[in-house]
Design an enzyme around this catalytic site. Sequence first.
Site, PDB file in Angstrom:
ATOM      1  N   ARG A 111      -4.792  -2.911  -3.897  1.00 29.46           N
ATOM      2  CA  ARG A 111      -4.643  -2.200  -2.633  1.00 29.46           C
ATOM      3  C   ARG A 111      -5.026  -0.749  -2.887  1.00 29.46           C
ATOM      4  O   ARG A 111      -4.503  -0.116  -3.801  1.00 29.46           O
ATOM      5  CB  ARG A 111      -3.188  -2.259  -2.175  1.00 29.46           C
ATOM      6  CG  ARG A 111      -2.912  -1.317  -1.020  1.00 29.46           C
ATOM      7  CD  ARG A 111      -1.433  -1.222  -0.719  1.00 29.46           C
ATOM      8  NE  ARG A 111      -1.185  -0.301   0.373  1.00 29.46           N
ATOM      9  CZ  ARG A 111      -0.164   0.542   0.408  1.00 29.46           C
ATOM     10  NH1 ARG A 111       0.714   0.590  -0.575  1.00 29.46           N
ATOM     11  NH2 ARG A 111      -0.012   1.342   1.437  1.00 29.46           N
ATOM     12  N   ASN A 164      -0.320  -4.180  -5.686  1.00 28.32           N
ATOM     13  CA  ASN A 164      -0.110  -3.321  -4.517  1.00 28.32           C
ATOM     14  C   ASN A 164       0.763  -2.162  -4.954  1.00 28.32           C
ATOM     15  O   ASN A 164       1.971  -2.293  -5.057  1.00 28.32           O
ATOM     16  CB  ASN A 164       0.576  -4.156  -3.423  1.00 28.32           C
ATOM     17  CG  ASN A 164       1.113  -3.306  -2.270  1.00 28.32           C
ATOM     18  OD1 ASN A 164       0.872  -2.101  -2.200  1.00 28.32           O
ATOM     19  ND2 ASN A 164       1.847  -3.951  -1.374  1.00 28.32           N
ATOM     20  N   GLU A 169       1.273  -8.016   1.995  1.00 25.82           N
ATOM     21  CA  GLU A 169      -0.001  -7.335   1.750  1.00 25.82           C
ATOM     22  C   GLU A 169      -0.761  -8.050   0.629  1.00 25.82           C
ATOM     23  O   GLU A 169      -1.987  -8.118   0.649  1.00 25.82           O
ATOM     24  CB  GLU A 169       0.270  -5.874   1.357  1.00 25.82           C
ATOM     25  CG  GLU A 169       0.834  -5.038   2.515  1.00 25.82           C
ATOM     26  CD  GLU A 169       1.527  -3.759   2.055  1.00 25.82           C
ATOM     27  OE1 GLU A 169       2.533  -3.859   1.323  1.00 25.82           O
ATOM     28  OE2 GLU A 169       1.068  -2.664   2.419  1.00 25.82           O
ATOM     29  N   ARG A 194       8.300  12.259   3.158  1.00 29.65           N
ATOM     30  CA  ARG A 194       7.256  12.973   3.926  1.00 29.65           C
ATOM     31  C   ARG A 194       7.767  13.337   5.315  1.00 29.65           C
ATOM     32  O   ARG A 194       8.481  12.547   5.940  1.00 29.65           O
ATOM     33  CB  ARG A 194       6.009  12.087   4.046  1.00 29.65           C
ATOM     34  CG  ARG A 194       5.222  11.966   2.773  1.00 29.65           C
ATOM     35  CD  ARG A 194       4.170  10.862   2.825  1.00 29.65           C
ATOM     36  NE  ARG A 194       4.556   9.713   2.024  1.00 29.65           N
ATOM     37  CZ  ARG A 194       3.951   8.528   2.031  1.00 29.65           C
ATOM     38  NH1 ARG A 194       2.900   8.342   2.806  1.00 29.65           N
ATOM     39  NH2 ARG A 194       4.384   7.543   1.281  1.00 29.65           N
ATOM     40  N   HIS A 201      -1.683   1.796   5.735  1.00 26.65           N
ATOM     41  CA  HIS A 201      -0.914   0.545   5.818  1.00 26.65           C
ATOM     42  C   HIS A 201      -1.688  -0.520   6.595  1.00 26.65           C
ATOM     43  O   HIS A 201      -1.097  -1.438   7.159  1.00 26.65           O
ATOM     44  CB  HIS A 201       0.454   0.753   6.524  1.00 26.65           C
ATOM     45  CG  HIS A 201       1.399   1.624   5.775  1.00 26.65           C
ATOM     46  ND1 HIS A 201       2.142   2.609   6.382  1.00 26.65           N
ATOM     47  CD2 HIS A 201       1.752   1.638   4.464  1.00 26.65           C
ATOM     48  CE1 HIS A 201       2.895   3.216   5.470  1.00 26.65           C
ATOM     49  NE2 HIS A 201       2.682   2.651   4.309  1.00 26.65           N
TER      50      HIS A 201
HETATM   51  N1  LIG Z   1      18.277  -3.852   1.783  1.00 27.16           N
HETATM   52  C1  LIG Z   1      17.732  -2.710   2.217  1.00 27.16           C
HETATM   53  N2  LIG Z   1      18.307  -2.006   3.227  1.00 27.16           N
HETATM   54  C2  LIG Z   1      17.745  -0.847   3.669  1.00 27.16           C
HETATM   55  N3  LIG Z   1      16.615  -0.341   3.209  1.00 27.16           N
HETATM   56  C3  LIG Z   1      16.001  -0.997   2.230  1.00 27.16           C
HETATM   57  C4  LIG Z   1      16.506  -2.215   1.671  1.00 27.16           C
HETATM   58  N4  LIG Z   1      15.656  -2.638   0.722  1.00 27.16           N
HETATM   59  C5  LIG Z   1      14.664  -1.718   0.668  1.00 27.16           C
HETATM   60  N5  LIG Z   1      14.876  -0.734   1.568  1.00 27.16           N
HETATM   61  C6  LIG Z   1      14.042   0.453   1.828  1.00 27.16           C
HETATM   62  O1  LIG Z   1      12.686   0.109   1.647  1.00 27.16           O
HETATM   63  C7  LIG Z   1      12.018   1.160   0.928  1.00 27.16           C
HETATM   64  C8  LIG Z   1      10.877   0.581   0.156  1.00 27.16           C
HETATM   65  O2  LIG Z   1      10.035  -0.092   1.033  1.00 27.16           O
HETATM   66  P1  LIG Z   1       8.629  -0.643   0.547  1.00 27.16           P
HETATM   67  O3  LIG Z   1       7.951  -1.230   1.716  1.00 27.16           O
HETATM   68  O4  LIG Z   1       8.859  -1.532  -0.610  1.00 27.16           O
HETATM   69  O5  LIG Z   1       7.999   0.730   0.081  1.00 27.16           O
HETATM   70  P2  LIG Z   1       6.630   1.244  -0.488  1.00 27.16           P
HETATM   71  O6  LIG Z   1       5.650   0.090  -0.445  1.00 27.16           O
HETATM   72  O7  LIG Z   1       6.251   2.315   0.464  1.00 27.16           O
HETATM   73  O8  LIG Z   1       6.878   1.752  -1.861  1.00 27.16           O
HETATM   74  C9  LIG Z   1      13.103   1.738   0.034  1.00 27.16           C
HETATM   75  O9  LIG Z   1      12.829   3.078  -0.269  1.00 27.16           O
HETATM   76  C10 LIG Z   1      14.325   1.622   0.915  1.00 27.16           C
HETATM   77  O10 LIG Z   1      14.433   2.770   1.704  1.00 27.16           O
HETATM   78  C1  LIG Z   2       0.103   4.714   2.876  1.00 26.85           C
HETATM   79  C2  LIG Z   2       1.494   4.721   2.381  1.00 26.85           C
HETATM   80  O1  LIG Z   2       2.247   5.576   2.727  1.00 26.85           O
HETATM   81  O2  LIG Z   2       1.850   3.703   1.568  1.00 26.85           O
HETATM   82  P1  LIG Z   2       3.316   3.396   0.979  1.00 26.85           P
HETATM   83  O3  LIG Z   2       4.212   3.231   2.139  1.00 26.85           O
HETATM   84  O4  LIG Z   2       3.129   2.096   0.226  1.00 26.85           O
HETATM   85  O5  LIG Z   2       3.718   4.544   0.144  1.00 26.85           O
HETATM   86 MG   LIG Z   3       4.185  -0.278   0.803  1.00 24.16          MG
END
Ligand SMILES: Nc1ncnc2c1ncn2[C@@H]1O[C@H](COP(=O)(O)OP(=O)(O)O)[C@@H](O)[C@H]1O
Ligand SMILES: CC(=O)OP(=O)(O)O
Ligand SMILES: [Mg+2]
Length: 399
Positions: free
Chosen positions: A94, A7, A385, A242, A183
């Site tokens: 994904r 993912n 996911e 974004r 998502h």
């Molecule tokens: N303990 C925490 N407290 C606050 N925010 C957190 C924590 N752990 C992760 N995050 C937030 O979650 C974000 C990542 O989320 P995630 O769902 O893994 O992202 P993505 O799949 O979009 O890369 C990080 O950028 C951070 O902002």
């Molecule tokens: C669609 C999308 O924004 O995915 P991610 O949050 O994993 O970056």
């Molecule tokens: Mg994500």
Amino acid sequence: MNIFVINSGSSSIKYQLFHSESAEPVCSGLVERIGLGDSLIKHTVFINGEEKVTKLELDIPDHEAGMFEVEKLLVQPGIAVVHNPDDINVVGHRIVHGGETLTQTTIITEEVKEKIKQLYPLAPLHNPGHIKGIEVAQSIFKKATQVAVFDTAFHQTMPEKAYRYAIPDNFYKDYGIRVYGFHGISHKYVSGRAIEHLQKPDAKIITIHLGNGCSMAAVNAGKCIDTSMGLTPLDGLIMGTRSGNIDASVLLYLIEQQGYDAAELTSLLNKKSGMFGLTGYSDMRDITKMINEGSDAAALAYEMYAYRIRKFIGAYSAAMNGLDAIVFTAGVGENDALVREMACHDMDFMGIQISTEENAQRKPGLRDVSASQSKVKVLVIPTNEELEIAKQCKALLQN
Ligand SMILES: Nc1ncnc2c1ncn2[C@@H]1O[C@H](COP(=O)(O)OP(=O)(O)O)[C@@H](O)[C@H]1O
Ligand SMILES: CC(=O)OP(=O)(O)O
Ligand SMILES: [Mg+2]
């Protein structure tokens, strides 16, 4: 059947290895803060009810480098989960954007790869990384069937009034310009878990996925009827980098009056805006630190972030004519109590009451953080996911 799920998000790679007969993974891992200079890998192997955790701190410039680190861990002596990469039978990927032609889980062929590439302009932070991920996986797991599971698929049930833009018809017909939504794997998984928890198949649920990318969905009786991201994962909520919703005229003004070109605007809105644009940081943990140090810019960014979520809660309750539950999920939604509190306070007129005490606790698994008298349940449900992708791979290959 060994199913390895990849993912890749915009800032992270998450992965899990499953034996097809179990929902419990053999190993799981997270590569995070990719491209930020201080990346982290947490790799967990589950053996006989015990967890063996390996943590690595290193600089991972991009998703390709991250995947090679993951491969090393899978076969590393002492914690190896497979003897050899050929033991992986299926790799589930994904894929963020499937457009109007890739709407169902599918085996990845050259033609499917070509279609994913054609969608680069519509998912610039994701689809290019997915193709890299597929190619790296094809070179590492040579014997595996590669399967694509699309983030856009769950949103295909939206009615036309929700997915069309009010621009002339031919823009939809000729160019496919419409709301796709993203998502979807996560919105499907957590709304399904909420329905089970509430024991109410016809529940009206708002799912709030707050990761680096952020989106919300209105899910009525298990079907998505509206969502906050649009043609691309740029619309809707304020995100890590974004902007979310913005008046299209802002772009016209910047082009006509300030001489910006398309590439500059793409980068501005996708990579330099959102929480990063407002505070200089995209990770909520960094921004929380700024708030604790008294930063007004960070405090305002948090208010804006939560306020945008509240507006969508209002809109989606109206769209569904009611609301049974709100679900918070993903990195921020699962971990950041302040965001949940700010998004849900002073909403008692709608029957939404969050329990400050429950909300502040850190507990694993599905949690109900609503006050006992709240008509609407406020739930925190860790997304998975990878499990959803593994299930869809299994269903595809067994048919
Ligand atoms: N303990 C925490 N407290 C606050 N925010 C957190 C924590 N752990 C992760 N995050 C937030 O979650 C974000 C990542 O989320 P995630 O769902 O893994 O992202 P993505 O799949 O979009 O890369 C990080 O950028 C951070 O902002
Ligand atoms: C669609 C999308 O924004 O995915 P991610 O949050 O994993 O970056
Ligand atoms: Mg994500």
